[in-house]
Enzyme design. Structure first.
Site, PDB file in Angstrom:
ATOM      1  N   ARG A 148       0.828  -1.220   0.000  1.00  0.00           N
ATOM      2  CA  ARG A 148       0.000   0.000   0.000  1.00  0.00           C
ATOM      3  C   ARG A 148       0.865   1.274   0.000  1.00  0.00           C
ATOM      4  O   ARG A 148       0.529   2.262   0.638  1.00  0.00           O
ATOM      5  CB  ARG A 148      -0.939   0.053   1.201  1.00  0.00           C
ATOM      6  N   SER A 171     -10.910  -0.530   3.246  1.00  0.00           N
ATOM      7  CA  SER A 171     -10.183  -0.722   4.511  1.00  0.00           C
ATOM      8  C   SER A 171      -9.797   0.636   5.064  1.00  0.00           C
ATOM      9  O   SER A 171      -9.194   1.450   4.349  1.00  0.00           O
ATOM     10  CB  SER A 171      -8.905  -1.523   4.279  1.00  0.00           C
ATOM     11  N   GLU A 218      -5.547   4.168   6.236  1.00  0.00           N
ATOM     12  CA  GLU A 218      -5.195   3.902   4.847  1.00  0.00           C
ATOM     13  C   GLU A 218      -5.638   5.034   3.912  1.00  0.00           C
ATOM     14  O   GLU A 218      -4.882   5.437   3.037  1.00  0.00           O
ATOM     15  CB  GLU A 218      -5.795   2.564   4.407  1.00  0.00           C
TER      16      GLU A 218
END
Ligand code: EPU
Length: 345
Positions: free
Chosen positions: A168, A245, A341
């Protein structure tokens, strides 16, 4: 307000609630729809303004109004730009819808992106946070991208190494490109290997293919199974607003993971090549009592505790308050730090 000349296509006071999948209220002082590189060059003179590039707003939290210029990436186009014995090379505009690109490549008979089906967002956003799901990351199918360097007006080409992809993460996040729109991704090229191998080891995906009694799945069948799993576990943002998420799965030292496993033997742990261990944030949140629990108009989703949802009428401040409460409880219970995130503006 700024004394600067903004091109005519820049709009003022644009409502934001319908522009992000979390549907938080707010407005942007300036908003520009960007359909080509030339339009980007025309807003270069706006550098005195706070700027941000927005795709489909699926990984974004507006904590209030945005006092600056939002560049809505709408550069389209997708084509096969080449083919050799080893791979197909597909290029797409940064504003293309990610899932539509995945579906189109599969229809053309070019497999490789099927595990990433149904991820919300745009092509240009995909490399920024190196989107991933069910055992595949975009970095695994990435060849290069083009980005406009705003100060010089020059187009840059970055290959996979230059993008410094990680879980990520990428050079764009590491250097904050995504926050000041100093360099803007305009097109991305993917490399889809002809020696295709199905990636079906991820627990949920393997179970779904089993349920369908598919032993040698095609890429299309894998995409269908991924879609079925996602629909079952993750809320559809058009029905229950969310940003996927809400936290990264935390990476902790091997010793820390060992200690946690000692007291919590069922904690899902994923050892990494560098010796660290990735923990399942959804599990940590669930076991901190937050699964299906609300705070104000927001809550942690009942089927997947890692997803923060807007129950209706939420303000940005409520999202921040819930995120902090969850972080504090996970820290107190497990000594693990969760980091958000989505981009929070
Ligand atoms: N889990 C729980 N309780 C929960 C949620 C999860 O115990 O409420 C456990 C599951 O049982 C499983 C583990 O945690 O053992 C992992 O759960 P899951 O397979 O659902 O995946 P995840 O780690 O929660 C990540 C990505 C998702 C991606 C899935 C599938 C991150 C931050 N999230 O979620 O990506 O779809 O894997 O590959 O890495 C996103 O980034 O927005 C996103 C949805």
């Amino acid at each position: 307000m700024t004394g600067m000349q903004l091109p005519e296509f820049v709009q003022r006071d644009v409502e934001l609630a319908s522009r992000t999948t979390l549907a938080l209220p707010g407005k942007a002082t300036f908003w520009a729809e960007i359909s080509n590189v030339d339009q980007l060059r025309q807003v270069v003179g706006s550098s005195a303004l706070r700027r941000f590039v927005l795709g489909s707003g699926s990984n974004l939290v507006f904590s209030g109004d945005f006092d600056g210029l939002l560049l809505h990436m709408a550069i389209g186009g997708r084509e096969l730009i080449g083919e050799d014995d080893d791979a197909w090379y597909v290029r797409a505009g940064a504003g293309e819808n990610w899932h539509q690109l995945v579906s189109w490549t599969l229809e053309q008979g070019w497999p490789g992106l099927e595990n990433l089906a149904l991820i919300p967002g745009t092509v240009g956003a995909a490399p920024i946070q190196n989107i991933g799901a069910y055992g595949l990351e975009v970095a695994d199918r990435f060849l290069s991208l083009e980005a406009l360097d705003m100060p010089s007006g020059r187009l840059l080409r970055l290959d996979r190494t230059a993008c410094r992809f990680a879980y990520r993460d990428s050079v764009f996040k590491q250097q904050g490109w995504h926050l000041d729109a100093c360099r803007v991704i305009t097109r991305v090229t993917f490399r889809l290997p002809k020696a295709w191998q199905p990636l079906t080891a991820y627990t949920d995906l393997a179970a779904e293919l089993d349920r369908q009694q598919t032993t040698h799945p095609t890429a299309q069948e894998i995409a269908a199974a991924v879609i079925a799993v996602r629909r079952r576990k993750l809320p559809d943002p058009t029905v229950v607003p969310n940003a996927g998420s809400f936290f990264h799965n935390p990476l902790v030292d091997g010793v820390v993971a060992e200690r946690l496993r000692w007291t919590h033997p069922d904690l899902p742990c994923y050892p990494q090549p560098d010796g660290r261990v990735k923990l399942a944030a959804g599990w940590l949140i669930e076991h901190s009592g937050w699964k299906g629990r609300d705070l104000g108009c927001v809550g942690m989703y009942e089927k997947q505790a890692l997803v923060l949802v807007n129950r209706g009428g939420a303000q940005g401040a409520e999202v921040i308050a819930l995120a902090r409460a969850v972080q504090a409880d996970v820290r107190a219970r497990f000594g693990v730090e969760l980091t958000p995130e989505p981009v929070i503006l």
